[in-house]
Motif scaffolding. Structure first.
Motif, PDB file in Angstrom:
ATOM      1  N   PRO A 464       0.809  -1.233   0.000  1.00  0.00           N
ATOM      2  CA  PRO A 464       0.000   0.000   0.000  1.00  0.00           C
ATOM      3  C   PRO A 464       0.834   1.272   0.000  1.00  0.00           C
ATOM      4  CG  PRO A 464      -0.897  -1.597   1.549  1.00  0.00           C
ATOM      5  CD  PRO A 464       0.420  -2.148   1.084  1.00  0.00           C
ATOM      6  N   HIS A 465       0.404   2.245  -0.838  1.00  0.00           N
ATOM      7  CA  HIS A 465       1.033   3.558  -0.906  1.00  0.00           C
ATOM      8  C   HIS A 465       0.029   4.653  -0.563  1.00  0.00           C
ATOM      9  CE1 HIS A 465       5.196   3.328  -2.855  1.00  0.00           C
ATOM     10  NE2 HIS A 465       4.866   2.076  -2.587  1.00  0.00           N
ATOM     11  N   THR A 466      -0.882   4.916  -1.515  1.00  0.00           N
ATOM     12  CA  THR A 466      -1.837   6.012  -1.365  1.00  0.00           C
ATOM     13  C   THR A 466      -3.256   5.487  -1.525  1.00  0.00           C
ATOM     14  OG1 THR A 466      -0.208   7.498  -2.366  1.00  0.00           O
ATOM     15  CG2 THR A 466      -2.481   8.296  -2.213  1.00  0.00           C
ATOM     16  N   PRO A 467      -4.171   5.798  -0.617  1.00  0.00           N
ATOM     17  CA  PRO A 467      -5.558   5.338  -0.781  1.00  0.00           C
ATOM     18  C   PRO A 467      -6.143   5.854  -2.088  1.00  0.00           C
ATOM     19  CG  PRO A 467      -5.205   6.169   1.443  1.00  0.00           C
ATOM     20  CD  PRO A 467      -3.976   6.528   0.651  1.00  0.00           C
ATOM     21  N   PRO A 468      -6.937   5.034  -2.776  1.00  0.00           N
ATOM     22  CA  PRO A 468      -7.488   5.458  -4.071  1.00  0.00           C
ATOM     23  C   PRO A 468      -8.632   6.447  -3.884  1.00  0.00           C
ATOM     24  CG  PRO A 468      -8.349   3.316  -3.482  1.00  0.00           C
ATOM     25  CD  PRO A 468      -7.335   3.659  -2.427  1.00  0.00           C
ATOM     26  N   ASN A 469      -8.878   7.243  -4.923  1.00  0.00           N
ATOM     27  CA  ASN A 469     -10.028   8.154  -4.908  1.00  0.00           C
ATOM     28  C   ASN A 469     -11.347   7.385  -4.880  1.00  0.00           C
ATOM     29  OD1 ASN A 469      -8.188  10.195  -5.028  1.00  0.00           O
ATOM     30  ND2 ASN A 469      -8.634  10.793  -7.151  1.00  0.00           N
ATOM     31  N   CYS A 470     -11.319   6.149  -5.385  1.00  0.00           N
ATOM     32  CA  CYS A 470     -12.548   5.345  -5.441  1.00  0.00           C
ATOM     33  C   CYS A 470     -12.715   4.474  -4.204  1.00  0.00           C
ATOM     34  CB  CYS A 470     -12.547   4.471  -6.700  1.00  0.00           C
ATOM     35  SG  CYS A 470     -11.234   3.221  -6.729  1.00  0.00           S
ATOM     36  N   LEU A 471     -12.066   4.838  -3.099  1.00  0.00           N
ATOM     37  CA  LEU A 471     -12.095   3.989  -1.908  1.00  0.00           C
ATOM     38  C   LEU A 471     -13.521   3.740  -1.411  1.00  0.00           C
ATOM     39  CD1 LEU A 471     -10.554   2.410   0.199  1.00  0.00           C
ATOM     40  CD2 LEU A 471     -10.259   4.530   1.515  1.00  0.00           C
ATOM     41  N   ASP A 472     -14.378   4.752  -1.468  1.00  0.00           N
ATOM     42  CA  ASP A 472     -15.754   4.563  -1.003  1.00  0.00           C
ATOM     43  C   ASP A 472     -16.477   3.510  -1.835  1.00  0.00           C
ATOM     44  OD1 ASP A 472     -15.446   6.348   1.040  1.00  0.00           O
ATOM     45  OD2 ASP A 472     -16.390   8.038  -0.013  1.00  0.00           O
ATOM     46  N   ASP A 473     -16.234   3.501  -3.153  1.00  0.00           N
ATOM     47  CA  ASP A 473     -16.844   2.476  -4.004  1.00  0.00           C
ATOM     48  C   ASP A 473     -16.383   1.082  -3.576  1.00  0.00           C
ATOM     49  OD1 ASP A 473     -18.086   4.448  -5.452  1.00  0.00           O
ATOM     50  OD2 ASP A 473     -16.567   4.483  -7.043  1.00  0.00           O
ATOM     51  N   LEU A 474     -15.097   0.964  -3.248  1.00  0.00           N
ATOM     52  CA  LEU A 474     -14.572  -0.334  -2.841  1.00  0.00           C
ATOM     53  C   LEU A 474     -15.118  -0.753  -1.481  1.00  0.00           C
ATOM     54  CD1 LEU A 474     -10.825   0.043  -3.939  1.00  0.00           C
ATOM     55  CD2 LEU A 474     -12.773  -0.800  -5.253  1.00  0.00           C
ATOM     56  N   LEU A 483      -6.992  -2.221   5.780  1.00  0.00           N
ATOM     57  CA  LEU A 483      -5.889  -3.014   5.232  1.00  0.00           C
ATOM     58  C   LEU A 483      -4.823  -2.139   4.585  1.00  0.00           C
ATOM     59  CD1 LEU A 483      -7.904  -5.946   3.599  1.00  0.00           C
ATOM     60  CD2 LEU A 483      -6.590  -6.011   5.733  1.00  0.00           C
ATOM     61  N   LEU A 484      -5.201  -0.931   4.150  1.00  0.00           N
ATOM     62  CA  LEU A 484      -4.249  -0.050   3.473  1.00  0.00           C
ATOM     63  C   LEU A 484      -3.344   0.683   4.455  1.00  0.00           C
ATOM     64  CD1 LEU A 484      -6.607   1.469   0.739  1.00  0.00           C
ATOM     65  CD2 LEU A 484      -5.038  -0.462   0.516  1.00  0.00           C
ATOM     66  N   GLN A 485      -3.543   0.488   5.749  1.00  0.00           N
ATOM     67  CA  GLN A 485      -2.746   1.208   6.738  1.00  0.00           C
ATOM     68  C   GLN A 485      -1.364   0.597   6.925  1.00  0.00           C
ATOM     69  OE1 GLN A 485      -3.901   4.108   8.022  1.00  0.00           O
ATOM     70  NE2 GLN A 485      -5.616   3.707   6.622  1.00  0.00           N
ATOM     71  N   SER A 486      -1.190  -0.668   6.547  1.00  0.00           N
ATOM     72  CA  SER A 486       0.097  -1.329   6.739  1.00  0.00           C
ATOM     73  C   SER A 486       1.028  -1.029   5.577  1.00  0.00           C
ATOM     74  CB  SER A 486      -0.077  -2.844   6.867  1.00  0.00           C
ATOM     75  OG  SER A 486       1.178  -3.495   6.870  1.00  0.00           O
ATOM     76  N   ALA A 487       2.193  -0.469   5.864  1.00  0.00           N
ATOM     77  CA  ALA A 487       3.162  -0.151   4.814  1.00  0.00           C
ATOM     78  C   ALA A 487       3.771  -1.405   4.202  1.00  0.00           C
ATOM     79  CB  ALA A 487       4.276   0.726   5.379  1.00  0.00           C
ATOM     80  N   TYR A 488       3.634  -2.542   4.890  1.00  0.00           N
ATOM     81  CA  TYR A 488       4.220  -3.793   4.407  1.00  0.00           C
ATOM     82  C   TYR A 488       3.181  -4.693   3.750  1.00  0.00           C
ATOM     83  CZ  TYR A 488       7.782  -2.234   7.724  1.00  0.00           C
ATOM     84  OH  TYR A 488       8.710  -1.488   8.402  1.00  0.00           O
ATOM     85  N   GLY A 489       1.924  -4.251   3.694  1.00  0.00           N
ATOM     86  CA  GLY A 489       0.888  -5.130   3.216  1.00  0.00           C
ATOM     87  C   GLY A 489       0.755  -6.324   4.133  1.00  0.00           C
ATOM     88  N   SER A 490       0.534  -7.499   3.550  1.00  0.00           N
ATOM     89  CA  SER A 490       0.422  -8.723   4.352  1.00  0.00           C
ATOM     90  C   SER A 490       1.642  -9.626   4.196  1.00  0.00           C
ATOM     91  CB  SER A 490      -0.841  -9.513   3.937  1.00  0.00           C
ATOM     92  OG  SER A 490      -1.995  -8.712   4.092  1.00  0.00           O
ATOM     93  N   TRP A 491       2.679  -9.133   3.540  1.00  0.00           N
ATOM     94  CA  TRP A 491       3.887  -9.938   3.379  1.00  0.00           C
ATOM     95  C   TRP A 491       4.565 -10.120   4.731  1.00  0.00           C
ATOM     96  CZ3 TRP A 491       3.531 -12.160  -1.006  1.00  0.00           C
ATOM     97  CH2 TRP A 491       3.091 -11.490  -2.148  1.00  0.00           C
ATOM     98  N   GLN A 492       5.065 -11.309   4.976  1.00  0.00           N
ATOM     99  CA  GLN A 492       5.763 -11.582   6.231  1.00  0.00           C
ATOM    100  C   GLN A 492       7.174 -11.017   6.238  1.00  0.00           C
ATOM    101  OE1 GLN A 492       4.153 -13.047   8.854  1.00  0.00           O
ATOM    102  NE2 GLN A 492       2.380 -12.841   7.471  1.00  0.00           N
ATOM    103  N   ALA A 493       7.766 -10.895   5.053  1.00  0.00           N
ATOM    104  CA  ALA A 493       9.136 -10.379   4.929  1.00  0.00           C
ATOM    105  C   ALA A 493       9.329  -9.928   3.494  1.00  0.00           C
ATOM    106  CB  ALA A 493      10.150 -11.463   5.295  1.00  0.00           C
ATOM    107  N   PRO A 494      10.318  -9.055   3.224  1.00  0.00           N
ATOM    108  CA  PRO A 494      10.593  -8.655   1.848  1.00  0.00           C
ATOM    109  C   PRO A 494      10.925  -9.867   0.980  1.00  0.00           C
ATOM    110  CG  PRO A 494      11.736  -7.214   3.389  1.00  0.00           C
ATOM    111  CD  PRO A 494      11.172  -8.347   4.190  1.00  0.00           C
ATOM    112  N   LEU A 495      10.703  -9.730  -0.329  1.00  0.00           N
ATOM    113  CA  LEU A 495      10.983 -10.815  -1.263  1.00  0.00           C
ATOM    114  C   LEU A 495      12.455 -11.198  -1.192  1.00  0.00           C
ATOM    115  CD1 LEU A 495       9.928 -12.634  -3.577  1.00  0.00           C
ATOM    116  CD2 LEU A 495      10.582 -10.812  -5.163  1.00  0.00           C
ATOM    117  N   SER A 496      12.712 -12.488  -1.043  1.00  0.00           N
ATOM    118  CA  SER A 496      14.084 -12.981  -0.940  1.00  0.00           C
ATOM    119  C   SER A 496      14.673 -13.139  -2.332  1.00  0.00           C
ATOM    120  CB  SER A 496      14.101 -14.326  -0.203  1.00  0.00           C
ATOM    121  OG  SER A 496      15.410 -14.859  -0.144  1.00  0.00           O
ATOM    122  N   LEU A 497      15.642 -12.297  -2.638  1.00  0.00           N
ATOM    123  CA  LEU A 497      16.328 -12.348  -3.930  1.00  0.00           C
ATOM    124  C   LEU A 497      17.802 -12.664  -3.723  1.00  0.00           C
ATOM    125  CD1 LEU A 497      14.781  -9.201  -5.663  1.00  0.00           C
ATOM    126  CD2 LEU A 497      14.153 -11.585  -6.047  1.00  0.00           C
TER     127      LEU A 497
END
Length: 503
Positions: A464-474, A483-497
């Motif tokens: 998540p970055h910026t809430p959409p303008n259509c948030l009320d529709d969603l 759910l958009l409040q978490s800067a990490y989303g639901s990932w447990q850890a960054p992608l392992s590369l």
């Protein structure tokens, strides 16, 4: 042993028993450990013999089917009947050949060798010949043919690997492709001097593209969609999206947002489109338009009202600059609009059909979707404009931008990081979700990054970055805005590369 059969593999050398292998409390045994017998390889057959028998069967089958249709005017012989009769003829022809071989060489082929030859003839007549083993391998994602003897395959999380030839000559390869075109059964598809390119679907949903005459040798690319009936839950399991983004996309479909899924070739755009389509209410009436069927929404069972439409190639003759008999996706859209459809899904927008697609998105009820090739998410707007300019001389950048701003609600960009060359794997994931918020500066569509990567966190996947303008529709469609409040989303850890982070 017949000359067309490969010699048996050498027996394994017996392995001595390991020391200390006796069970506690018992005397050690002196019995040797017997080696595991090797698994016998399937008998190799002579491709020339298989081709000759295939021609005999084809001729006899044609005679039988002709007699049937002459005896019963109007009779339509389906594929199953054709294959059943073909299988019986193959057994007869192989048996005759085997008897003749025994008389000539003094030794009859074994039952396994006859069976292998019969399967090879069947594959040549009704399937993909020597290509078939690669098509049957579920781990193979791509088959690349650069002439009959230069064949490469890529398996899941493995780099390209060269494999044995699929034909003895380029002429035989072209004959195989022409046979596949005749088996296609969807419009007039051929590969010859007049029609030097061939695009068709194969059994199992694979897509084939071939070229000849305009290339020094026949070139073929075959792609497999490994995720045949995907849902957003499947995409979460595969690591393409997290549960936060899956919930967002599901709500966007329920809220009837128009969505473009973008990315480069082979990143999983079609699988993502199929997964999002699984969120459409089952009784909605939708239409799918594709150059070759790949979505298969009309066969998966979730949607009960699907009108599948497939474009048709011309027959090589050109009238007023257009191939006779050709029907493009753009030409099918007006007819689709008269089929009482609530949504239209275009498998891939490639050219001027983008304009009628954008008009459908603007004038319809919403909820339509398509895929589009684009290397990066912020290139999509210009890519749409480029395709709009192919629609006609009256189209301009300004009009293309206005169409895009009015039609598209969300751009979902799928990315891939391929680390197979350094011992890693292929990572496919949604990296961006951009919201189109109308016209912005200089008359270009304004974009809002709702989900995107976090370079500072070493996370290339969309969070998540910026809430959409259509948030009320969603939210009205059931989305939890928290759910958009978490800067990490639901990932447990960054992608392992293995190398770096965001590219």
């Amino acid at each position: 042993m017949p000359s067309w059969v490969a010699p048996p593999a050498a027996a394994r050398t017996p392995v001595p028993a390991a020391a200390g292998g006796a069970v506690a409390g018992t005397a050690p045994t002196s019995l040797p450990v017997l080696p595991t017998p090797p698994t016998p390889a399937p008998p190799a057959i002579d491709p020339q013999v298989a081709r000759e028998l295939k021609r005999q069967v084809a001729a006899e089958l044609h005679q039988q089917l002709t007699k049937m249709t002459n005896a019963t005017p109007g009779l339509e012989i389906d594929r199953a009947t054709r294959r059943q009769r073909g299988r019986a003829l193959i057994e007869e022809v192989v048996a005759r050949w085997s008897d003749a071989y025994a008389q000539t060489h003094g030794a009859a082929p074994t039952r396994e060798q006859d069976r292998a030859l019969a399967e090879a003839v069947y594959d040549l007549l009704f399937r993909a010949g020597r290509l078939q083993p690669y098509l049957d391998d579920p781990e193979i994602e791509n088959i690349l043919i650069n002439g009959c003897d230069d064949v490469w395959v890529s398996r899941v999380h493995q780099p390209l690997k060269q494999v044995p030839p699929v034909a003895d000559s380029d002429a035989e390869l072209i004959e195989l492709l022409q046979d596949l075109a005749r088996q296609h059964g969807g419009g007039e598809r051929s590969l010859n001097t007049a029609s030097p390119t061939l695009a068709l679907r194969l059994e199992g949903g694979m897509r084939l593209q071939a070229m000849t005459e305009v290339t020094p040798r026949p070139y073929v690319a075959i792609r497999r969609h490994r995720v045949a009936s995907a849902t957003l839950a499947d995409m979460v399991q595969l690591g393409t999206v997290d549960s936060t983004l899956a919930a967002f996309l599901a709500a966007a479909i329920r809220a009837r947002k128009n969505v473009m899924i973008t990315g480069t070739q082979g990143v999983g755009k079609t699988s993502m489109l199929r997964a999002m389509a699984a969120e459409i209410p089952p009784d909605e009436r939708i239409g799918t338009l594709e150059s070759e069927f790949e979505l298969w929404l009309h066969t998966l069972g979730h949607l009960r009202q699907v009108v599948p439409m497939e474009a048709r190639e011309g027959n090589g003759e050109r009238i007023d600059g257009k191939a006779a008999g050709e029907l493009s996706i753009g030409e099918l859209i007006p007819a689709a609009l008269r089929m009482t459809l609530s949504r239209i899904i275009v498998g891939e927008v490639r050219s001027g059909e983008v304009v009628p697609m954008l008009r459908v998105m603007t004038n319809g009820e919403g909820g339509s979707m398509c895929t589009l090739h684009a290397r990066g998410p912020h290139m999509v707007v210009d890519r749409i404009a480029e395709l709009c300019l192919e629609y006609g001389s009256h189209m301009t950048d300004t009009l293309a931008y206005r169409l895009t701003a009015n039609a598209v609600d969300l751009i979902v960009h799928v990315s891939m990081v391929d680390e197979t060359a350094v011992g890693g794997r292929r990572h496919r994931f949604v990296s961006h979700v951009l919201e189109v918020t109308g016209l912005g500066e200089n008359g270009r569509p304004a974009l809002n990054t709702v989900f995107g990567p976090r370079p500072d966190l070493g996370e290339p996947r969309g969070v998540p970055h910026t809430p959409p303008n259509c948030l009320d529709d969603l939210r009205r469609a059931g989305f939890d805005a928290g759910l958009l409040q978490s800067a990490y989303g639901s990932w447990q850890a960054p992608l392992s590369l293995r190398i770096g982070g965001v590219r």
